[in-house]
Design a protein around this motif. Structure first.
Motif, short mmCIF file in Angstrom:
data_model
loop_
_atom_site.label_atom_id
_atom_site.label_comp_id
_atom_site.label_asym_id
_atom_site.label_seq_id
_atom_site.Cartn_x
_atom_site.Cartn_y
_atom_site.Cartn_z
N PHE A 94 0.74 -3.60 -0.87
CA PHE A 94 1.30 -4.95 -0.75
C PHE A 94 0.89 -5.59 0.57
O PHE A 94 0.51 -6.76 0.61
N ARG A 95 0.98 -4.83 1.65
CA ARG A 95 0.63 -5.38 2.95
C ARG A 95 -0.82 -5.81 3.02
O ARG A 95 -1.16 -6.80 3.68
N ALA A 96 -1.70 -5.06 2.35
CA ALA A 96 -3.13 -5.35 2.40
C ALA A 96 -3.57 -6.34 1.34
O ALA A 96 -4.75 -6.69 1.28
N GLY A 97 -2.65 -6.79 0.50
CA GLY A 97 -3.01 -7.73 -0.55
C GLY A 97 -3.68 -7.11 -1.75
O GLY A 97 -4.30 -7.81 -2.56
N ARG A 98 -3.56 -5.78 -1.88
CA ARG A 98 -4.18 -5.10 -3.02
C ARG A 98 -3.19 -4.88 -4.17
O ARG A 98 -3.56 -4.32 -5.20
N ALA A 99 -1.95 -5.31 -4.01
CA ALA A 99 -0.95 -5.19 -5.07
C ALA A 99 -0.72 -6.56 -5.71
O ALA A 99 -1.04 -7.59 -5.13
N HIS A 100 -0.17 -6.53 -6.90
CA HIS A 100 0.11 -7.78 -7.64
C HIS A 100 1.44 -8.35 -7.16
O HIS A 100 2.51 -7.92 -7.59
N GLN A 190 4.19 -12.59 1.86
CA GLN A 190 2.91 -13.06 2.38
C GLN A 190 2.13 -13.81 1.30
O GLN A 190 1.34 -14.71 1.59
N HIS A 191 2.36 -13.41 0.05
CA HIS A 191 1.62 -13.99 -1.07
C HIS A 191 2.52 -14.82 -1.99
O HIS A 191 2.02 -15.65 -2.74
#
Length: 300
Positions: A94-100, A190-191
């Motif tokens: 999640f922190r790296a933006g690799r999760a949905h 963040q997203h």
């Protein structure tokens, strides 16, 4: 785009995983305790025997970890980073933006750890200070600062405030429940900054223990429906609180925003990390991020 449209996470987040080596060791202990050679053998066992093997393997894992200077491995069965199904901790993804990222309500209960310590010997000061050193490190008297900070928290009973047992429970609640919930909310926000929502459930006759919110979410407050939850909820649970939670949860499912009569406007986790305190009287609070221990839960 993922399998889920929205998520409501209660007392769980994405920090605690197991390595493949940990999983193999735990599996070997279950196999050994049942004289089994394979999963096929385990599938032939009666359920009581399998549960007993799980309990004994969990106890053995906890004892080995304690001797090695750890916490005793809370809940040794969990998601495994095997490089195939799960490549990293969910919180890191999640922190790296690799999760949905998706619309999310996430939170925990104020006194989660009391559920686990209620029938244990109260923690003494040396044990509590050792825990704080593991959590916060030993530099700059971090354990002393943490002891004072936790000791002034909101106690279930005023006479508990400042005691070693109270500080121990508060620290464990933060480490295993509150801090992971807040950090996952921040990472998701963040997203999804406008539809990530955080809560803290604080009602409870003996504290807001782990699992206590569940009967309120489903409206099952009658004593004959509570089952084992009668231990933590008691006989006088406020029906109005259940109505509030059910309405807020279902409204979130329908609209993406949790709301209910009697609740103030539920601000999302955006620039400032704020959460809804859910109780007889609910209100928004600003999270004290400085109190949380560093994230030392990575299996790496």
């Amino acid at each position: 785009h993922g399998l889920f449209h929205q998520a409501i996470l209660q007392s769980g987040a994405g920090h605690f995983t197991r390595t493949a080596e940990d999983a193999a060791t735990f599996s070997d202990r279950i196999l050994a305790s049942t004289n089994s050679r394979s999963v096929s053998d385990l599938l032939e066992l009666p359920l009581p025997q399998l549960l007993d093997a799980q309990f004994r393997a969990s106890l053995q894992t906890a004892l080995v970890d304690t001797v090695a200077g750890g916490d005793g491995v809370f809940l040794p069965m969990g998601p495994v980073i095997d490089g195939v199904l799960l490549e990293e901790r969910p919180i890191d993804a999640f922190r790296a933006g690799r999760a949905h990222a998706l619309p999310m309500v996430i939170g925990s209960n104020r006194d989660e750890w009391t559920f686990f310590s209620a029938h244990a010997e109260p923690s003494k000061e040396p044990e509590t200070r050792a825990l704080l050193r593991r959590r916060f490190g030993e530099a700059d008297h971090a354990d002393e600062v943490a002891f004072r900070r936790y000791g002034t928290g909101i106690a279930r009973d005023v006479q508990d405030r400042g005691t070693a047992a109270f500080v121990f429970d508060e620290c464990q609640t933060d480490h295993y429940f509150r801090s992971p919930a807040v950090e996952l909310a921040r990472a998701n926000a963040q997203h999804r900054p406008h539809d990530t929502f955080l809560y803290e459930f604080t009602w409870g006759p003996a504290g807001a223990l782990h699992t206590i919110e569940q009967p309120f979410v489903f409206g099952n407050l009658e004593p004959w429906k509570l089952g084992i939850f009668l231990y933590v909820v008691g006989f006088r649970a406020p029906r109005s609180l259940a109505d509030t939670m059910m309405t807020a949860w279902t409204t979130f499912v329908r609209s993406g925003v949790p709301a209910a009569p009697g609740l103030p406007t539920w601000d999302p986790v955006f620039d400032e990390v704020r959460s809804m305190v859910i109780d007889r009287t609910s209100y928004m609070q600003r999270e004290d991020l400085a109190r949380f221990p560093p994230d030392r839960s990575s299996p790496a």
